[in-house]
Design an enzyme around this catalytic site. Structure first.
Site, mmCIF file in Angstrom:
data_model
loop_
_atom_site.group_PDB
_atom_site.id
_atom_site.type_symbol
_atom_site.label_atom_id
_atom_site.label_comp_id
_atom_site.label_asym_id
_atom_site.label_seq_id
_atom_site.Cartn_x
_atom_site.Cartn_y
_atom_site.Cartn_z
ATOM 1 N N ILE A 1 0.825 -1.139 -0.004
ATOM 2 C CA ILE A 1 0.085 0.115 -0.008
ATOM 3 C C ILE A 1 0.832 1.058 0.045
ATOM 4 O O ILE A 1 1.817 1.298 0.782
ATOM 5 C CB ILE A 1 -0.806 0.048 1.372
ATOM 6 N N SER B 1 5.931 3.374 1.420
ATOM 7 C CA SER B 1 5.425 4.715 0.880
ATOM 8 C C SER B 1 6.236 5.829 1.079
ATOM 9 O O SER B 1 6.359 6.734 0.242
ATOM 10 C CB SER B 1 3.862 5.199 1.883
ATOM 11 N N CYS C 1 4.900 -19.782 -17.717
ATOM 12 C CA CYS C 1 3.780 -20.005 -16.552
ATOM 13 C C CYS C 1 2.608 -19.587 -17.147
ATOM 14 O O CYS C 1 2.164 -18.631 -17.731
ATOM 15 C CB CYS C 1 4.250 -18.692 -15.699
ATOM 16 N N HIS D 1 0.692 4.573 1.374
ATOM 17 C CA HIS D 1 -0.596 5.055 2.203
ATOM 18 C C HIS D 1 -0.407 6.377 1.871
ATOM 19 O O HIS D 1 0.346 7.020 1.625
ATOM 20 C CB HIS D 1 -0.065 4.994 3.710
ATOM 21 N N VAL E 1 26.560 -9.030 6.656
ATOM 22 C CA VAL E 1 27.559 -8.235 7.403
ATOM 23 C C VAL E 1 27.372 -8.617 8.817
ATOM 24 O O VAL E 1 26.456 -8.718 9.401
ATOM 25 C CB VAL E 1 26.794 -6.709 7.094
ATOM 26 N N LYS F 1 -5.809 -2.990 15.949
ATOM 27 C CA LYS F 1 -5.423 -2.392 14.614
ATOM 28 C C LYS F 1 -6.568 -2.817 13.395
ATOM 29 O O LYS F 1 -6.870 -2.012 12.539
ATOM 30 C CB LYS F 1 -4.128 -2.061 14.185
ATOM 31 N N CYS G 1 5.418 -24.640 -13.917
ATOM 32 C CA CYS G 1 6.450 -23.939 -14.524
ATOM 33 C C CYS G 1 7.668 -23.758 -13.891
ATOM 34 O O CYS G 1 8.766 -23.712 -14.395
ATOM 35 C CB CYS G 1 6.041 -22.488 -14.556
#
Lengths: 430, 534
Positions: free
Chosen positions: B93, B389, B447, B95, B218, B296, B489
């Site tokens: 998304i 975003s 595919c 946003h 790293v 949420k 595939c």
């Protein structure tokens, strides 16, 4: 697309597996010459090419063939008859008007206009994702058919120690194949209380190799960061929910899935053909004609079969029906729906065209039972009146049932509004 | 100066080639004294101007911006491909920017980034759309929250947001649960394909000289005596004037290595269901749920490719790299989705997955020069949602900041990004024929579910930051992303990878490392099982 380059054909067949080849042979035998078969793979033969085990052709050829042998007979016959089979051609679109767009390395984009189309694209395997099995998404999880392709066509082993989820025929066959090739198959796990494979495969592929079959169990977790390191299997209750505390841990590097086949109907849906929610294939009449006149479907794209012999048989009918359609022989009878009654799922055909005198009898109706039944009757009723009953020692979802309605039975439904197939404990009064 | 060399040097002497020495399995557990040799010294002289740690969307966005300036830069990642962490597993998304608290870096960079998306996605040839979003309230109790979101939208300078009522909601999205009361409508909410975005940013950076050093975790970052930085990885080590920490979930560890001001990262896992695009799209917009004291909520959103995404959950976990899915979380998604989409249909589910959000304890992005560290260290830490975003804005700002530190000049020969070609699936018949005429391999479909041609798969492997594994091909082409999930595939993709890379099928992995697809030839495995037979 450029219509001036459009190729006109009488019949176009999508797919050169056993269904497409049988339809082509039958159409040719019924007088159709201007016909083309399009196959996306580089070779004809379909999935049979990788089914190197035997057991094919017992019904049709009365002998035990391997998959490639069975396919080769049809390939040879098609060649001998001069049927135009093109490989490496992918059909992209089929329209209601039977305009077919395909692409290939050889031609680029090519458009065909057909008088009749036979859809014979086969089916595909349900993947892990469709079951939403929790766990990691590492390497080592294959559908059984993909593993079969690696082993039988490419010569590579996808794993050393495996667990198989699902007891469909391909899974059972792969249990044996992997074992013979040096891998260790730890278990075959089946969600249902019965196997969805054929009994002969359970005996010959699992029991003969001491591979345990866990019925009413499923995989509840997959472990491994890069490659599978283990799977957790648990027993399920009658609602198919895992029972906490029943977990069994298997250390393995591979999980093979044989959890169902789905007809591959993208083109069918694209053409606007009416579909069945039960079979996931087209709705057809007893000539294998779909809701669009001149478009026919047969083989695993119509409904998933157990035996290739049945696929060929069904496709012969579709090929003949397509030829009749091209020749203008139209079946005009009144359409009567065939419905799933108690214990029955996915009757094909979904409608029967009843003609005076019922020339096309016998009509065969295929379906699966919704669970295992012993010593029950398959009953066909027209508007509630029994017109057919057949005793079956055993009816299991793993083996497709097939009944044949003779002219006499069909004549009895001439005025019926619907035909219902069911599985019943008692023989009805006829 | 001490330089790390493989400990086994002394054991094997000259027999130990450099290649063996840098084999990670040999070197991983080294605790021996490190010696300096001529060979290593020579290689050490290579001095980078900037090393970016992390090849996710942030690292690649920074690299793309920094590659506009002169200088030698490299991007290092632990995984074998770019976008192989949070950037490949999120909601995709873009946003609008109403969710972040005004005044935070999240709010500023989200709004700035989302406004850059349209142009950037077009330049890169990446799927992007702006269908808008609704935040649904299901009772009058939710209204104050919705109003607060609107106030935030205004404060954050998000355009076009307004509150709409039940009737309008159901008119816009007829599949919404009719119990809905009101919603915040954000017309500028967008969608992007996050991994394709990252791959395209990486390609653009690579085309302009950035090196990509992948499959090389790293281990350590430290300042050198001469005012530069040393980045020590499993296979090698690199000297650089500036280091940019964009390591996502690993960014906290790296920050704490070099800074006196410590941060605390929390790994927050989100699990998703993905539905096939053959199924009818239930919603054309991104459907959020109003946050309540119960949590949420989850979203239902179309993707740029027409699939439908359900999720995510938010569970704090210990291992920041554990992307397994769990029954419990998947069930939670399903249960919560029903609030938005009453008759949720799971029949078209093609896969489930999870991604990890790198949440920093204080909740905001930490972007810029690393506080409490010597000069030349930069970072983007705690970049969780709305990180995708904000990525174009973070890339631009951080890239420019690093360039300013390096006193680098804009290149005169900078090459504009080559847009990723339109996929075969989205072409018209005329375009397909034209593509075929240029390259006959457009005539071969590999595919079938996603209609990906052999030409596109080969192109994905040949891209500047090319695919090396099945999953890497999948992210660039969608081969294997459809209904059969690679069942048909993947054997062919494997073959094409072998042809292009000149390696054996036994070398090809699903996603790098030990994720090999095949374990041996039939003969090899049969011999292992029955060694005494011929």
């Amino acid at each position: 697309m450029k219509t001036e380059n459009m190729i006109n054909v009488d019949i176009l067949i999508v797919g050169a597996g056993p269904a497409g080849l049988a339809a082509a042979i039958s159409a040719k035998e019924n007088g159709i010459d201007n016909m083309i078969v399009l196959e996306r793979e580089d070779n004809a033969g379909g999935i049979l090419r990788q089914c190197i085990h035997n057991g094919f052709g017992l019904h049709r050829f009365k002998e035990e063939l391997t998959g490639p042998e069975y396919a080769q007979r049809d390939i040879d016959k098609a060649k001998e008859m001069g049927i135009d089979v093109r490989t490496g051609v992918t059909v992209l679109n089929v329209t209601e008007d039977k305009v077919v767009t395909a692409i290939s390395r050889e031609w680029g984009l090519q458009v065909f206009k057909a008088k009749a189309v036979v859809l014979a694209m086969g089916c595909r395997e349900r993947p892990r994702g469709a079951l939403a099995i929790p766990g990691t998404r590492c390497a080592g999880i294959y559908s059984a058919g993909t593993a079969q392709k690696f082993v039988n066509l490419e010569g590579f082993m996808p794993g050393r120690k495996c667990v198989i989820l699902g007891s469909g025929d391909i899974g059972l066959i792969m249990a044996r194949r992997m074992t013979l090739q040096g891998a260790k198959v730890l278990a075959c796990v089946e969600l249902m209380p019965y196997s969805s494979g054929q009994n002969r495969n359970i005996v010959q592929c699992l029991q003969d190799y001491n591979i345990p079959l866990y019925l009413s169990h499923t995989v509840v977790d997959i472990q491994g960061k890069e490659r599978v390191t283990g799977v957790t299997v648990a027993k399920v209750d009658e609602n198919r929910k895992p029972i906490p505390g029943s977990e069994i841990q298997f250390d393995c590097d591979t999980l093979l899935l044989s959890v169902g086949l789905l007809p591959e109907n993208e083109l069918t849906i694209g053409a606007g053909v009416e579909m069945s929610n039960v079979t996931s294939g087209a709705i057809v009449d007893d000539c294998l004609q779909t809701s669009i006149p001149g478009i026919f479907a047969c083989g695993n794209v119509l409904h998933v079969h157990d035996l290739v012999d049945h696929v060929s048989n069904e496709s012969f009918k579709a090929g003949k029906a397509a030829a009749d359609f091209v020749k203008g022989i139209v079946h005009t009878g009144r359409e009567v729906p065939v419905k799933d009654g108690a214990g029955v799922r996915g009757c094909v055909p979904q409608t029967i065209k009843l003609e005076k005198g019922a020339e096309h009898a016998p009509v065969s109706v295929m379906f699966r039972s919704d669970r295992v039944y012993q010593n029950h009757f398959i009953v066909v009723k027209a508007d509630g009146k029994a017109i057919f009953a057949q005793k079956k020692m055993i009816c299991t979802p793993g083996e497709m049932a097939d009944i044949s309605l003779k002219a006499e039975a069909l004549a009895a439904c001439e005025d019926a509004a619907e035909i219902v197939v069911s599985i019943e404990a008692e023989k009805p009064a006829m | 100066m001490k330089v790390k060399i493989c400990c086994r040097w002394q054991v094997f002497g000259l027999k130990c080639t450099e290649r063996v020495c840098y084999n990670k399995f040999v070197c991983k557990n080294t605790r021996f004294v490190r010696l300096r040799t001529a060979a290593v010294l020579e290689r050490d002289e290579i001095m980078y101007d900037a090393i970016i740690i992390g090849a996710g969307v942030i690292g690649c966005a920074v690299a793309q911006q920094l590659a506009k300036y002169s200088g030698k830069i490299a991007v290092i990642d632990r995984m074998e491909d770019v976008a192989d962490g949070a950037s490949k597993a999120n909601s995709g998304i873009v946003h609008a920017g109403f969710d972040a608290h005004p005044g935070t870096e999240k709010a500023r960079l989200n709004v700035k980034g989302s406004k850059m998306y349209g142009k950037l996605a077009k330049e890169l040839g990446v799927p992007y759309g702006q269908p808008g979003a609704l935040v649904l309230g299901f009772s009058e109790e939710d209204r104050p929250t919705i109003e607060k979101l609107l106030a935030q939208a205004v404060a954050n300078d998000v355009e076009g947001c307004r509150i709409i009522e039940r009737e309008e909601i159901l008119k816009m999205e007829p599949n919404t649960n009719p119990e809905v009361v009101c919603a915040l409508y954000a017309p500028t909410s967008g969608l992007v394909s996050p991994y394709e975005m990252t791959c395209a940013l990486a390609d653009s950076a690579a085309e302009n000289g950035a090196e990509f050093i992948l499959d090389n975790p790293v281990l350590e970052v430290k300042p050198t005596m001469d005012g530069n930085w040393l980045v020590i990885t499993e296979r090698d080590e690199y000297k650089t004037r500036a280091v940019v920490n964009c390591a996502g979930m690993g960014s906290g560890v790296i920050h704490n290595m070099i800074s006196t001001r410590k941060v605390k990262m929390i790994a927050r896992r989100g699990e998703y269901y993905l539905l096939d695009h053959m199924a009818e799209i239930p919603f054309t917009m991104t459907m959020f749920q109003c946050p309540t004291k119960m949590g949420k909520g989850v979203l239902v959103s179309p993707t740029t490719h027409g699939n439908t995404l359900l999720g995510p959950t938010a569970d704090d976990i210990d291992n920041g790299y554990d992307v397994a899915t769990t029954r419990k979380a998947l069930d939670t998604v399903l249960e919560k989705v029903k609030l938005t989409w009453k008759n949720v249909n799971l029949r078209p589910v093609i896969t489930t997955f999870s991604g990890i959000r790198a949440h920093e304890e204080n909740g905001d992005f930490i972007i810029g020069e690393v506080e409490g560290a010597p000069a030349g260290a930069f970072e983007a830490v705690g970049v969780e949602s709305p990180g995708l975003s904000a990525a174009p804005a973070i890339g631009q700002e951080l890239g420019d900041q690093v360039a300013a530190f390096l006193k680098a000049e804009l290149k005169t020969d900078w090459v504009k990004p080559t847009p990723v070609p339109k996929s075969f699936r989205n072409m018209t018949d005329e375009e397909r024929q034209a593509a075929y005429e240029k390259d006959p391999e457009y005539g071969v479909l590999v595919c079938r579910c996603e209609q990906v041609t052999e030409a596109e798969i080969r192109a994905a492997i040949r891209r500047p930051v090319g695919a090396r594994s099945i999953d890497a091909v999948k992210r660039r082409t969608r081969a294997g992303m459809g209904r059969c999930q690679g069942g048909f595939c993947s054997p062919r993709v494997l073959e094409i990878l072998c042809e292009e890379l000149g390696v054996s099928p036994l070398e090809i992995t699903k996603c790098g490392g030990a994720s090999k697809l095949l374990v041996g030839t039939l003969t090899q495995i049969a011999k292992e099982a029955r060694p005494d037979e011929n």
